[in-house]
Design a protein around this motif. Structure first.
Motif, short mmCIF file in Angstrom:
data_model
loop_
_atom_site.label_atom_id
_atom_site.label_comp_id
_atom_site.label_asym_id
_atom_site.label_seq_id
_atom_site.Cartn_x
_atom_site.Cartn_y
_atom_site.Cartn_z
N ILE A 165 -89.80 -33.84 108.25
CA ILE A 165 -89.22 -34.06 109.58
C ILE A 165 -88.73 -35.50 109.70
O ILE A 165 -87.61 -35.76 110.17
CB ILE A 165 -90.26 -33.76 110.68
N GLU A 166 -89.55 -36.45 109.27
CA GLU A 166 -89.14 -37.85 109.36
C GLU A 166 -88.03 -38.17 108.37
O GLU A 166 -87.13 -38.96 108.66
CB GLU A 166 -90.34 -38.77 109.14
N LEU A 167 -88.09 -37.55 107.19
CA LEU A 167 -87.03 -37.77 106.20
C LEU A 167 -85.69 -37.29 106.74
O LEU A 167 -84.67 -37.97 106.60
CB LEU A 167 -87.38 -37.04 104.90
N ALA A 168 -85.70 -36.13 107.38
CA ALA A 168 -84.46 -35.56 107.90
C ALA A 168 -83.84 -36.42 108.99
O ALA A 168 -82.61 -36.42 109.17
CB ALA A 168 -84.73 -34.15 108.44
N GLN A 169 -84.66 -37.15 109.71
CA GLN A 169 -84.14 -38.01 110.77
C GLN A 169 -83.37 -39.20 110.21
O GLN A 169 -82.49 -39.74 110.89
CB GLN A 169 -85.30 -38.51 111.65
N ARG A 170 -83.68 -39.59 108.97
CA ARG A 170 -83.01 -40.75 108.36
C ARG A 170 -81.99 -40.35 107.31
O ARG A 170 -80.99 -41.05 107.11
CB ARG A 170 -84.05 -41.68 107.71
N ILE A 171 -82.24 -39.25 106.62
CA ILE A 171 -81.37 -38.82 105.52
C ILE A 171 -80.53 -37.64 106.02
O ILE A 171 -81.02 -36.53 106.11
CB ILE A 171 -82.19 -38.40 104.29
N LYS A 172 -79.31 -37.88 106.34
CA LYS A 172 -78.47 -36.85 106.95
C LYS A 172 -77.83 -35.96 105.88
O LYS A 172 -76.63 -36.01 105.62
CB LYS A 172 -77.40 -37.50 107.82
N MET A 173 -78.68 -35.15 105.26
CA MET A 173 -78.20 -34.21 104.24
C MET A 173 -79.26 -33.12 104.08
O MET A 173 -80.38 -33.26 104.58
CB MET A 173 -77.97 -34.93 102.91
N PRO A 174 -78.94 -32.02 103.41
CA PRO A 174 -79.95 -30.98 103.18
C PRO A 174 -81.16 -31.53 102.44
O PRO A 174 -81.04 -32.42 101.59
CB PRO A 174 -79.20 -29.95 102.34
N ILE A 175 -82.33 -30.99 102.76
CA ILE A 175 -83.58 -31.41 102.13
C ILE A 175 -84.26 -30.19 101.53
O ILE A 175 -84.43 -29.17 102.20
CB ILE A 175 -84.51 -32.10 103.14
N GLY A 176 -84.65 -30.30 100.26
CA GLY A 176 -85.37 -29.24 99.59
C GLY A 176 -86.75 -29.72 99.17
O GLY A 176 -86.89 -30.84 98.67
N LEU A 177 -87.76 -28.90 99.40
CA LEU A 177 -89.14 -29.26 99.09
C LEU A 177 -89.71 -28.21 98.13
O LEU A 177 -89.78 -27.02 98.48
CB LEU A 177 -89.98 -29.31 100.36
N VAL A 178 -90.09 -28.64 96.95
CA VAL A 178 -90.74 -27.75 95.99
C VAL A 178 -92.24 -27.99 96.12
O VAL A 178 -92.75 -29.06 95.77
CB VAL A 178 -90.26 -28.02 94.55
N ALA A 398 -93.53 -40.63 104.35
CA ALA A 398 -92.13 -40.89 104.69
C ALA A 398 -91.83 -42.38 104.69
O ALA A 398 -90.80 -42.82 104.15
CB ALA A 398 -91.79 -40.27 106.04
N MET A 399 -92.71 -43.16 105.29
CA MET A 399 -92.49 -44.61 105.34
C MET A 399 -92.51 -45.21 103.93
O MET A 399 -91.74 -46.13 103.62
CB MET A 399 -93.56 -45.27 106.20
N LEU A 400 -93.39 -44.69 103.07
CA LEU A 400 -93.44 -45.17 101.69
C LEU A 400 -92.13 -44.86 100.97
O LEU A 400 -91.61 -45.69 100.21
CB LEU A 400 -94.63 -44.53 100.97
N ALA A 401 -91.59 -43.68 101.21
CA ALA A 401 -90.30 -43.32 100.61
C ALA A 401 -89.18 -44.21 101.14
O ALA A 401 -88.32 -44.67 100.37
CB ALA A 401 -89.98 -41.85 100.90
N PHE A 402 -89.18 -44.48 102.44
CA PHE A 402 -88.14 -45.33 103.01
C PHE A 402 -88.18 -46.73 102.41
O PHE A 402 -87.15 -47.39 102.28
CB PHE A 402 -88.29 -45.40 104.53
N ASP A 403 -89.37 -47.18 102.04
CA ASP A 403 -89.53 -48.50 101.43
C ASP A 403 -89.18 -48.45 99.94
O ASP A 403 -88.23 -49.12 99.49
CB ASP A 403 -90.98 -48.96 101.63
N LYS A 404 -89.88 -47.64 99.17
CA LYS A 404 -89.79 -47.70 97.71
C LYS A 404 -88.62 -46.92 97.13
O LYS A 404 -88.12 -47.28 96.05
CB LYS A 404 -91.10 -47.19 97.10
N ILE A 405 -88.18 -45.87 97.80
CA ILE A 405 -87.09 -45.05 97.27
C ILE A 405 -85.74 -45.49 97.82
O ILE A 405 -84.76 -45.60 97.09
CB ILE A 405 -87.31 -43.56 97.58
#
Length: 509
Positions: A165-178, A398-405
């Protein structure tokens, strides 16, 4: 043999954008195979003598409603409604597997939580398979891509839900979760036999001990266990009882009482050939099904079941990550969650060695490239191994991804001790992932200084990313120990400027 793609390539799937994407399957031996994503450049290959083939598709920009085709000279397979966007692997044990329906916020107000869901998230649950046999998969074949919506969300990972949910708010593209998780599993079950065998310590700890267990066990013990599990599943009280436990509806006292008075609801675990926890078991039955599927990074939430061999957990986790990276042929980033504070469950399952697992998780973060760690040291539950506040876990991931990725933020990892120094009665400790430490009240309940067997009183101040302790008792000639949250369960009292708890530590000075 007709042409077939691997199970994960299905209608509604999401492929990773801006990277080459591997597609694989089977066809007739030595047959020419062409794979193409809509109007993209076709990739051609020849199936090997066993009929296996694999191709790499060129990188693609984010998109929706594409078609993937795989064809031979005589037939064609189509995968419809394919999206290209950001793909994450969600892996681990029960705290990654815990469903949204058991999350506190969802349980309290499901409509409010479901209203958060955007349209562009889909997930694939790797079937929970314990043994490659006709009996599997254990929970039914749920290995299909599904849209995350108000009909499917409560059966999806709670931590994964809030992360997405948080990723989708920042990354405006389709999201897939395996989503590949299994309750109560050690990292040894997720690691290949080849990798375990190559390391003498892991071979002795897991492979040799398992084989000895099978040789020495009384005849019929494992079969008796399987019968008991089957009988337990038929008990009409079993499902509602465990549902209430996972909901958090059963008090600590009632949990302890239930274990003593209703032991028929519990089956003491016995390892065997059909056990999910046997060495390399889930690697063989689950990991191998998705090796090669391209993703951005892996979220890893696991470690509670490795407390029995906490002393080798850093070796085990490092080996597993290196093995997976070699098989995927890329050093993919790993975002790991340090396990939460926990004292005991049902009055019998204790977190005695959890501090040492956390210590090893930190060591892996410090020594491996592209392994990052956050934690939920402020969101544990004293009498429940499954914290019900999974919004915090998802948010921290999500915050860790926003920082490191992505580089959007700074200091979203768990602050770790980077240096410490003692000068007589003064102790200074420095931390990573912080420019402004925040200290909460009652700090001395979690930050303890001892000299020998005596507790040492102190005053404390925070300066930028440093902690300064001034010892009040005269112990200048004695060695001291400083320990913060180094216990199965304790309260978080130190945070960085983003609200991420300082990771537990113990120091000898």
């Amino acid at each position: 043999m007709s042409i077939q793609l691997a199970d994960i390539f299905q209608d509604g799937m999401v492929l990773q954008h801006d990277q080459k994407v591997k597609v694989w399957g089977t066809a007739d031996p030595n047959e020419q195979v062409t794979v193409q994503l809509s109007t993209g450049t076709p990739s051609e290959t020849t199936a090997d003598n066993e009929g296996k083939f694999a191709v790499d598709l060129d990188p693609h920009t984010p998109a929706t409603d594409l078609t993937l085709t795989a064809s031979t000279s005589s037939e064609q397979v189509k995968v419809q409604h394919v999206s290209v966007g950001e793909v994450y692997l969600l892996a681990g044990q029960s705290n990654m597997n815990l469903l949204l329906r058991y999350d506190h916020d969802y349980h309290t107000n499901p409509k409010k939580v479901l209203s958060l869901i955007p349209k562009q998230i889909s997930y694939y649950e790797v079937p929970k398979v314990k043994l490659n046999s006709p009996k599997d998969p254990l929970y039914g074949d749920r290995g299909k891509w599904q849209a995350l919506n108000d009909q499917t969300a409560e059966q999806f990972s709670a931590a994964g839900f809030y992360f997405a949910i948080e990723l989708a708010q920042r990354i405006k593209m389709p999201i897939g979760l395996v989503w590949m998780a299994y309750d109560g599993t050690t990292a040894s079950s997720w690691t290949s036999k080849e990798a375990l065998m190559k390391n003498p310590i892991l071979k002795k700890t897991y492979i040799d001990s398992y084989e000895k267990l099978l040789r020495d066990r009384p005849k019929g013990e494992y079969e008796k266990f399987l019968r008991m599990v089957a009988e337990q599943s038929k008990n009409p009280e079993n499902g509602p009882f465990w549902d209430n436990v996972l909901m958090g509806n059963v008090s600590h006292d009632d949990l302890c009482k239930a274990y003593k008075e209703h032991h028929e609801l519990f089956v003491d675990y016995v390892m065997g050939p059909e056990s999910e926890n046997r060495p390399h078991g889930l690697f063989d039955t689950m990991v191998t099904k998705i090796i090669g599927y391209t993703f951005k990074a892996m979220l890893w939430y696991q470690g509670e079941s490795d407390d029995a061999h906490a002393e080798v957990y850093d070796t085990l986790l490092t080996t597993m990550i290196n093995d997976w990276r070699a098989r995927w042929n890329t050093t993919f980033p790993v975002l790991q969650m340090q396990i939460a504070p926990f004292y005991h469950w049902f009055g019998v399952f204790y977190g005695t060695y959890f501090p040492y697992v956390r210590e090893k998780q930190q060591l892996v973060t410090e020594t491996m490239p592209k392994v990052y760690m956050t934690n939920v040291m402020d969101a544990g539950m004293k009498y429940d191994i499954h914290p019900k506040n999974k919004r915090t876990a998802g948010h921290r991931f999500a915050m860790l991804a926003f920082d490191k990725i992505y580089g959007f933020n700074k200091h979203e990892g768990a602050p770790l001790v980077t240096a410490y120094h003692r000068n007589g009665q003064e102790i200074e400790i420095s931390f990573s992932e912080s420019s402004s430490l925040a200290l909460k009240s009652a700090l001395k309940q979690s930050l303890v200084v001892t000299a020998g067997t005596e507790t040492v009183d102190y005053s404390v101040k925070a300066f930028d990313n440093r902690l300064l302790l001034s010892l009040k008792d005269d112990v200048s000639s004695m060695p001291v120990k400083v320990a913060y949250q180094f216990a199965p369960y304790s309260e978080a009292r130190m945070f960085n400027e983003n609200g991420v708890p300082v990771s537990p530590f113990k120091l000898n000075l």
